[in-house]
Design an enzyme around this catalytic site. Structure first.
Site, PDB file in Angstrom:
ATOM      1  N   LYS A 284       0.858  -1.177   0.000  1.00 10.70           N
ATOM      2  CA  LYS A 284       0.000   0.000   0.000  1.00 10.70           C
ATOM      3  C   LYS A 284       0.903   1.238   0.000  1.00 10.70           C
ATOM      4  CE  LYS A 284      -4.360   1.412   2.086  1.00 10.70           C
ATOM      5  NZ  LYS A 284      -5.528   0.940   2.822  1.00 10.70           N
ATOM      6  N   GLU A 371     -20.301  -5.351   8.792  1.00  8.64           N
ATOM      7  CA  GLU A 371     -21.257  -4.537   9.543  1.00  8.64           C
ATOM      8  C   GLU A 371     -22.398  -5.363  10.122  1.00  8.64           C
ATOM      9  OE1 GLU A 371     -19.941  -3.699   6.640  1.00  8.64           O
ATOM     10  OE2 GLU A 371     -18.896  -1.810   7.021  1.00  8.64           O
ATOM     11  N   ARG A 399     -25.766  -2.070   5.647  1.00  6.59           N
ATOM     12  CA  ARG A 399     -25.392  -3.483   5.472  1.00  6.59           C
ATOM     13  C   ARG A 399     -25.951  -4.365   6.588  1.00  6.59           C
ATOM     14  NH1 ARG A 399     -20.954  -4.321   1.456  1.00  6.59           N
ATOM     15  NH2 ARG A 399     -22.279  -3.670  -0.250  1.00  6.59           N
TER      16      ARG A 399
HETATM   17  C1  LIG Z   1     -19.160  -1.879   3.661  1.00 11.26           C
HETATM   18  C2  LIG Z   1     -17.989  -0.963   3.837  1.00 11.26           C
HETATM   19  N1  LIG Z   1     -17.476  -0.763   5.072  1.00 11.26           N
HETATM   20  C3  LIG Z   1     -16.426   0.074   5.240  1.00 11.26           C
HETATM   21  C4  LIG Z   1     -15.867   0.718   4.178  1.00 11.26           C
HETATM   22  C5  LIG Z   1     -14.738   1.726   4.383  1.00 11.26           C
HETATM   23  N2  LIG Z   1     -13.509   1.282   3.720  1.00 11.26           N
HETATM   24  C6  LIG Z   1     -13.140   1.751   2.512  1.00 11.26           C
HETATM   25  S1  LIG Z   1     -11.732   1.092   1.955  1.00 11.26           S
HETATM   26  C7  LIG Z   1     -11.544   0.178   3.347  1.00 11.26           C
HETATM   27  C8  LIG Z   1     -10.349  -0.723   3.495  1.00 11.26           C
HETATM   28  C9  LIG Z   1     -10.314  -1.708   2.397  1.00 11.26           C
HETATM   29  O1  LIG Z   1      -9.151  -2.460   2.505  1.00 11.26           O
HETATM   30  P1  LIG Z   1      -8.678  -3.293   1.267  1.00 11.26           P
HETATM   31  O2  LIG Z   1      -9.867  -3.910   0.626  1.00 11.26           O
HETATM   32  O3  LIG Z   1      -7.618  -4.213   1.694  1.00 11.26           O
HETATM   33  O4  LIG Z   1      -8.101  -2.225   0.264  1.00 11.26           O
HETATM   34  P2  LIG Z   1      -6.794  -1.312   0.460  1.00 11.26           P
HETATM   35  O5  LIG Z   1      -7.310   0.044   0.803  1.00 11.26           O
HETATM   36  O6  LIG Z   1      -5.939  -1.911   1.513  1.00 11.26           O
HETATM   37  O7  LIG Z   1      -6.120  -1.314  -0.842  1.00 11.26           O
HETATM   38  C10 LIG Z   1     -12.596   0.405   4.241  1.00 11.26           C
HETATM   39  C11 LIG Z   1     -12.732  -0.198   5.577  1.00 11.26           C
HETATM   40  C12 LIG Z   1     -16.453   0.494   2.919  1.00 11.26           C
HETATM   41  N3  LIG Z   1     -16.020   1.127   1.833  1.00 11.26           N
HETATM   42  N4  LIG Z   1     -17.489  -0.348   2.775  1.00 11.26           N
END
Ligand SMILES: Cc1ncc(C[n+]2csc(CCOP(=O)(O)OP(=O)(O)O)c2C)c(N)n1
Length: 639
Positions: A284, A371, A399
């Site tokens: 990242k 969630e 959700r």
């Molecule tokens: C249902 C839901 N809950 C929380 C989020 C907030 N959120 C956006 S990106 C993220 C982290 C995602 O991690 P990953 O899939 O590993 O992608 P990275 O950012 O590490 O590349 C979160 C918690 C979301 N977008 N959707």
């Protein structure tokens, strides 16, 4: 070397590029990302991490026909850069500009408008099974890129189970950067780590890479090796067994920043005739050292300037927001009451819960992006005698609707739902605006639905909720915390707070726009109109006495909310007025109309909807003029 990126109008322009040119392009794409954040806050570290993967995917598949879904959607920027949107890239996240998430209105290369994590595999499986049923479509590939942060979402396993059961060909690229927004948690994270770290596997991987490097990217030799590789991967260790049991062939882990290797593996798994999970390891923030060092901060950093990898200046706002007030209030409650717990679904950073996590690690629970589980988990804790707070963005609470119904409301359990980012959230746009919660929560029996008029209310409402023996929700906006000037009354169940009675009309506001309504009343007072303002505080139970009194005494009543009009606070008022047999035509409702609201600056969007002080004043002015006219014509008729 002349720049390549401006010339890439579609992925077709990538086809003739050598490996060296693709690597040059990757550098230019990273520069474009860095340039963007020097103008405004945007998703950053996640996008830096997928540049090579994006190029490898678009040079292996033809996504005019094949299907590509980026889970969540926040890491879509590199894809936008090479799918005809380079010229507009600088407009991203501004009103009228590109969205920061996939948007089918912008490009056929974006299939679904998404922003919520975890649904990609389900939609990709739906696409695949749809394509398989339509003559001539069977050869279309379905590809999903899902991060290890989104991967623990329950829906992913529902979809994997279904994919295996249907025996569908599908490619799931697990992009493993060891991070959600914060470091990922839970046993699935450990499992993925073990896959990555297994020394036998690492040795095997090196061997496979050596063999693969000897064969050309495309063509029969790859197929020849397929069987051997599968068997080798299976026999060498039990890596990926969990996925294999679900019907996915597991390949990897491979280096997600090596375009050559990515292309080789993608070409190989493309030929697989079953579901495949390709484990791709990325960093990242890759390519911009400060982001790689601190991916949490650089997930969505504030605007900043830099020279090379050197940060010159951040434009950090020192404004105190409702999120600050909420996290401090929760912290205080946790100090005072050992039964109070806090639950987050992977939003520790967004909800500013770091201090709580550090000070009360035994009562802080991060469920990952789950969630629905988080809410049911809270119900269990409440049943055990605790006072759980689910601290969550309004939009993500959607959700968990069935768990709010069954596990919480139906059991009448004292779970407190704190809904952050309720209302228009600004540049994230329609996937993130949290405007439906009033409507979907107030229909549930037992549920108390509140919205603070300012930050003092917020603190008191939390205190009220933690003492009330039933489920409670309170929602607050993504906005600077305000304090109303007038003397305040304590929060009592179902009691509004009358800030001012007026002779001519009354505004009853619920939540974030109370202070805006006070401003509107000031504007009108200067024009000679005496308009009262009520801080409603409760959507449910509604303060019938105050609402009915306002309708009886005033010429008109305007309800104001930063929430969907359909079923929201204003609807509750109208229902109450109708049920009491009073004149319903006296009531006008202001709020979010029945449409999805685009992205843009929150205040700009509110003004567009007539929800700023001058818009609210204009509505009152119009009503006052109409009433004058009606009164005048009546009195003329009488005389
Ligand atoms: C249902 C839901 N809950 C929380 C989020 C907030 N959120 C956006 S990106 C993220 C982290 C995602 O991690 P990953 O899939 O590993 O992608 P990275 O950012 O590490 O590349 C979160 C918690 C979301 N977008 N959707």
């Amino acid at each position: 070397m002349p720049p390549l990126l401006p010339k890439i109008e579609s992925p077709l322009d990538l086809s003739g590029l050598s490996l060296g040119k693709l690597e040059q392009l990757a550098d230019e794409m990273r520069e474009a990302l860095c340039h963007l954040v020097s103008h405004r806050s945007a998703h950053f570290a996640s996008n830096l991490g997928v540049v090579e993967l994006c190029l490898a995917l678009h040079t292996t598949f033809d996504f005019r026909r094949d299907r590509l879904i980026w889970d969540t959607g926040h890491q879509i920027y590199p894809h936008k850069l090479i799918t005809g949107r380079y010229a507009e890239f600088g407009t991203i996240r501004t009103k009228g500009g590109l969205m920061g998430y996939p948007n089918p209105d912008e490009s056929d290369y974006d299939l679904f408008m998404t922003g919520h994590a975890g649904a990609s595999l389900s939609t990709a499986l739906g696409l695949k099974s749809g394509d398989d049923l339509i003559p001539g479509q069977h050869d279309r590939h379905s590809v999903v890129v899902i991060g290890d942060g989104a991967f623990p979402s329950g829906m992913v396993y529902e979809a994997m189970n279904n994919t295996g059961g249907l025996d569908k060909k599908l490619l799931e690229v697990l992009k493993d950067n060891q991070m959600s927004i914060c470091p990922r948690v839970g046993r699935m994270a450990d499992y993925i780590d073990r896959l990555r770290m297994n020394p036998i596997y690492t040795g095997l991987k090196t061997e496979l890479v050596r063999v693969l490097n000897k064969v050309p990217v495309f063509g029969d030799p790859v197929e020849r090796f397929l069987g051997q590789l599968k068997e080798a991967a299976k026999a060498g260790l039990h890596g990926g067994m969990l996925f294999e049991e679900l019907g996915f062939r597991y390949f990897g882990p491979i280096d997600g920043h090596n375009i050559r290797l990515l292309k080789k593996y993608l070409a190989m798994v493309k030929e697989e005739d079953s579901a495949v999970l390709l484990h791709v390891v990325t960093e990242k923030g890759h390519g911009f050292e400060p982001a790689a060092q601190d991916p949490v901060f650089f997930h969505t950093p504030p605007q900043f300037t830099h020279e090379e990898d050197e940060i010159i200046e951040f434009k950090i706002s020192s404004t105190r927001t409702y999120t600050h007030t909420a996290s401090e209030a929760i912290h205080e409650q946790m100090v005072d009451n050992p039964r109070v717990t806090v639950i987050t679904a992977a939003m520790c950073q967004g909800n500013k819960l770091e201090k709580i996590r550090d000070d009360h690690p035994d009562r802080f629970f991060d469920t990952s992006i789950c969630e629905s589980h988080a809410v049911a988990f809270a119900a269990g804790q409440a049943k055990a005698g605790l006072r759980p707070i689910v601290d969550i963005y309004s939009t993500f609470l959607q959700r968990s609707y069935d768990q709010i119904f069954q596990e919480v409301a139906l059991q009448n359990l004292p779970v407190t739902l704190m809904l952050d980012r309720a209302g228009l959230t600004g540049p994230d746009g329609p996937t993130h605006h949290g405007v439906f919660d009033f409507a979907y929560l107030r229909v549930l029996p037992n549920m108390v639905v509140m919205a603070p008029g300012d930050e003092i209310d917020l603190v008191r409402m939390l205190d009220f909720a933690l003492r009330h023996d039933a489920p409670c929700s309170l929602r607050y906006p993504k906005a600077p915390a305000v304090r109303l000037a007038s003397a305040r009354t304590p929060v009592e169940l179902g009691k509004a707070e009358v800030l001012d009675w007026g002779e001519d009309g009354c505004i009853i506001a619920c939540g974030s726009l109370v202070s805006t309504c006070v401003e509107a009343a000031k504007i009108l007072r200067a024009e000679g109109l005496d308009i009262g303002v009520v801080n409603a505080r409760f959507v449910k139970p509604l303060d019938m006495e105050t609402v009915l009194r306002a309708v009886e005494q005033c010429d008109f009543v305007v309800t104001v909310e930063e929430a969907a009009l359909a079923g929201g606070f204003g609807s509750a008022v109208v229902e109450a007025v109708a049920d009491a047999g009073l004149e319903i035509g006296k009531v006008r409702r202001l709020g979010i109309p029945d449409q999805f609201i685009e992205h843009g600056d929150r205040l700009e969007l509110l003004a567009d909807l007539g929800l700023d002080a001058s818009g609210i004043a204009a509505t009152c002015r119009n009503l006052a003029t109409q009433k004058e006219f009606v009164k005048g014509s009546r009195s003329r008729r009488v005389s």
